[in-house]
Design a protein around this motif. Structure first.
Motif, mmCIF file in Angstrom:
data_model
loop_
_atom_site.group_PDB
_atom_site.id
_atom_site.type_symbol
_atom_site.label_atom_id
_atom_site.label_comp_id
_atom_site.label_asym_id
_atom_site.label_seq_id
_atom_site.Cartn_x
_atom_site.Cartn_y
_atom_site.Cartn_z
ATOM 1 N N GLN A 1 25.453 12.426 -5.418
ATOM 2 C CA GLN A 1 24.098 11.881 -5.401
ATOM 3 C C GLN A 1 23.138 12.787 -6.156
ATOM 4 N N GLN B 1 16.717 9.869 -1.859
ATOM 5 C CA GLN B 1 17.828 10.478 -2.590
ATOM 6 C C GLN B 1 17.707 12.002 -2.594
ATOM 7 N N SER C 1 19.595 -4.699 -0.533
ATOM 8 C CA SER C 1 20.860 -4.448 -1.214
ATOM 9 C C SER C 1 20.656 -3.778 -2.569
ATOM 10 N N GLY C 2 19.743 -2.840 -2.644
ATOM 11 C CA GLY C 2 19.527 -2.107 -3.889
ATOM 12 C C GLY C 2 20.692 -1.189 -4.189
ATOM 13 N N GLY C 3 20.649 -0.573 -5.348
ATOM 14 C CA GLY C 3 21.734 0.305 -5.769
ATOM 15 C C GLY C 3 21.987 1.446 -4.803
ATOM 16 N N PHE C 4 20.896 2.088 -4.343
ATOM 17 C CA PHE C 4 21.091 3.218 -3.439
ATOM 18 C C PHE C 4 21.571 2.761 -2.074
ATOM 19 N N GLN C 5 21.094 1.606 -1.608
ATOM 20 C CA GLN C 5 21.567 1.077 -0.333
ATOM 21 C C GLN C 5 23.063 0.788 -0.407
ATOM 22 N N SER C 6 23.523 0.331 -1.558
ATOM 23 C CA SER C 6 24.959 0.069 -1.733
ATOM 24 C C SER C 6 25.759 1.360 -1.638
ATOM 25 N N VAL C 7 25.215 2.429 -2.216
ATOM 26 C CA VAL C 7 25.894 3.724 -2.132
ATOM 27 C C VAL C 7 25.923 4.200 -0.681
ATOM 28 N N SER D 1 28.501 2.365 1.149
ATOM 29 C CA SER D 1 29.837 2.839 0.768
ATOM 30 C C SER D 1 30.190 4.152 1.456
#
Length: 89
Positions: free
Chosen positions: A22, A29, A64-70, A73
């Protein structure tokens, strides 16, 4: 749960790699990058306090933004286990 009590997460190799990689610019972040200091790369154990965990859950609820997806995961499996009462081994 007291502020000093820590919750243990044992990450998979893939989850651990995502955590360590990250490098974002957003507020969470940057805070999330600080959590790497709570991470033992040899055992892939991450110890978070209640406040840290609450912040992760809140950010997961933002959509469901990019960071939320990370985040999903990295923490989805462990949070599901925590919710169902399974302990990390």
């Amino acid at each position: 749960m007291s502020q000093r009590e820590l919750i243990l997460f044992r990450l998979t190799e893939e989850e651990a790699n995502l955590l360590v990689d990250q490098k974002g610019q957003g507020g969470f972040q940057e805070l999330f990058a600080a959590d790497v200091t709570k991470f033992n790369p040899e055992t892939r154990e991450l110890r978070l306090n209640d406040e840290d965990l609450g912040m992760i859950v809140r950010h997961l609820s933002y959509g469901s933004g990019g960071f939320q997806s990370v985040l999903k995961s990295i923490f989805g499996r462990s949070l599901s286990n925590l919710q169902s009462g399974k302990r990390e081994k």
